[in-house]
Motif scaffolding. Structure first.
Motif, PDB file in Angstrom:
ATOM      1  N   CYS A   1      -6.054   2.673  -0.358  1.00  0.00           N
ATOM      2  CA  CYS A   1      -5.698   1.540  -0.377  1.00  0.00           C
ATOM      3  C   CYS A   1      -5.114   1.351   0.958  1.00  0.00           C
ATOM      4  O   CYS A   1      -5.196  -0.410   1.407  1.00  0.00           O
ATOM      5  CB  CYS A   1      -4.366   2.059  -1.185  1.00  0.00           C
ATOM      6  SG  CYS A   1      -2.866   3.141  -0.222  1.00  0.00           S
TER       7      CYS A   1
ATOM      8  N   CYS B   1      -5.299  -3.656  -1.201  1.00  0.00           N
ATOM      9  CA  CYS B   1      -4.546  -2.335  -1.519  1.00  0.00           C
ATOM     10  C   CYS B   1      -4.861  -2.122  -3.117  1.00  0.00           C
ATOM     11  O   CYS B   1      -4.892  -1.530  -3.512  1.00  0.00           O
ATOM     12  CB  CYS B   1      -3.843  -1.828  -0.596  1.00  0.00           C
ATOM     13  SG  CYS B   1      -2.583  -3.464  -1.206  1.00  0.00           S
TER      14      CYS B   1
ATOM     15  N   ALA C   1       1.127  -0.911   0.282  1.00  0.00           N
ATOM     16  CA  ALA C   1       0.053   0.018  -0.128  1.00  0.00           C
ATOM     17  C   ALA C   1       0.927   1.016   0.019  1.00  0.00           C
ATOM     18  O   ALA C   1       1.325   2.255   1.584  1.00  0.00           O
ATOM     19  CB  ALA C   1      -1.233  -0.094   1.482  1.00  0.00           C
TER      20      ALA C   1
END
Length: 282
Positions: free
Chosen positions: A264, A180, A129
């Motif tokens: 995310c 994510c 992420a």
């Protein structure tokens, strides 16, 4: 009490959540010339990293990225703690110490990679992420710290990566994606193999212009648009509109958002977003 423990206890007393120590030698194995601790402080031996300022559980449930970006985190918390910690080390132990410079160069053009220092200090590992450092206890943390000529025992990197979470590994095995990656395929790419990150990429140049909605860059863009607008009513609408107002307010209160819409991160299973069971006071 050992000096390293004394320094960590002092940092925690300033309200930060996590503290770790990295050796300058370890950091220099990865940091390029010009971005090393001893480039900023001659004869530096150690870097004390502190983490904190993370979003509250309520901030993750706020419902809008603008609210989360405005009140979700606090970079100044770790910055203030780093300045106090630098003074403490100099006064208590007599070694030269400076807080890691951030300010205008934080994020896009850093003096020193706080992510790298955090990894070397054992405060977390890189994630899929947005390439952030995930802490095994607190998830998302914001980092700062001090550079010192004081030799201190280093904590070293974590042995086990925090990312990917076991649930993400299971999802990858079924659908070749993670929470994510599926949340923002325009900004993020990556691949897992044998339960670990094989490679990952965060395209900040794509994330930055979408997330940057209340800071200096937008102020300049809208001001130029208003100056070039010949219609006085449209020009007035730009200058008194909510978008330009937020940009002005962001500059006035130093709330520059450097990047990330948090989409995310909202789906990352490592980040704690639920309150612990509350025990009423007796």
């Amino acid at each position: 009490m050992e000096a390293g423990t004394t320094i960590k206890d002092k940092a925690l007393s300033y309200g930060v959540k996590a503290v770790g120590i990295a050796s300058v030698e370890a950091i220099n194995r990865y940091a390029p010339p010009g971005h090393r601790p001893d480039d900023l402080l001659k004869e530096a031996k150690s870097v004390v990293l502190i983490g904190g300022g993370q979003p509250t559980a309520g901030a993750w449930r706020s419902g809008t990225n603008r609210v989360l970006g405005s009140i979700g985190y606090n970079r100044s918390e770790t910055g203030g703690a780093a300045r106090k910690l630098a003074s403490f080390i100099e006064e208590r132990f007599g070694f030269y110490t400076i807080p890691i410079p951030t300010g205008e160069r934080n994020g896009h053009y850093p003096y020193l990679s706080l992510k790298l220092c955090a990894e070397m200090a054992g405060l977390g590992t890189r994630s899929m992420a947005a390439g952030i450092i995930l802490n095994p206890v607190f998830g998302l943390l914001y980092f700062n710290g001090v550079i010192t000529t004081m030799p201190l025992p280093a904590d070293g990197p974590l042995e086990k990566p925090v990312c990917p979470h076991p649930s993400c590994v299971r999802l990858w095995e079924k659908k070749q994606t993670t929470p994510c990656l599926s949340a923002c395929p325009d900004c993020l790419s990556g691949e897992l193999k044998d339960g670990a990150i094989r490679w990952m990429e965060y395209r900040q140049e794509g994330c930055y212009p979408r997330a940057q909605t209340a800071a200096r860059d937008v102020f300049q863009k809208l001001l130029l648009e208003a100056v070039n607008e010949e219609d006085k009513d449209r020009r007035k609408a730009i200058l008194f509109g909510s978008h330009f107002t937020r940009a002005v307010r962001g500059i006035a209160y130093s709330t520059e958002l450097s990047a990330q819409c948090f989409n995310c991160l909202k789906r990352c299973p490592v980040i704690p977003r639920k309150l612990q069971p509350h025990t009423p006071p007796q």
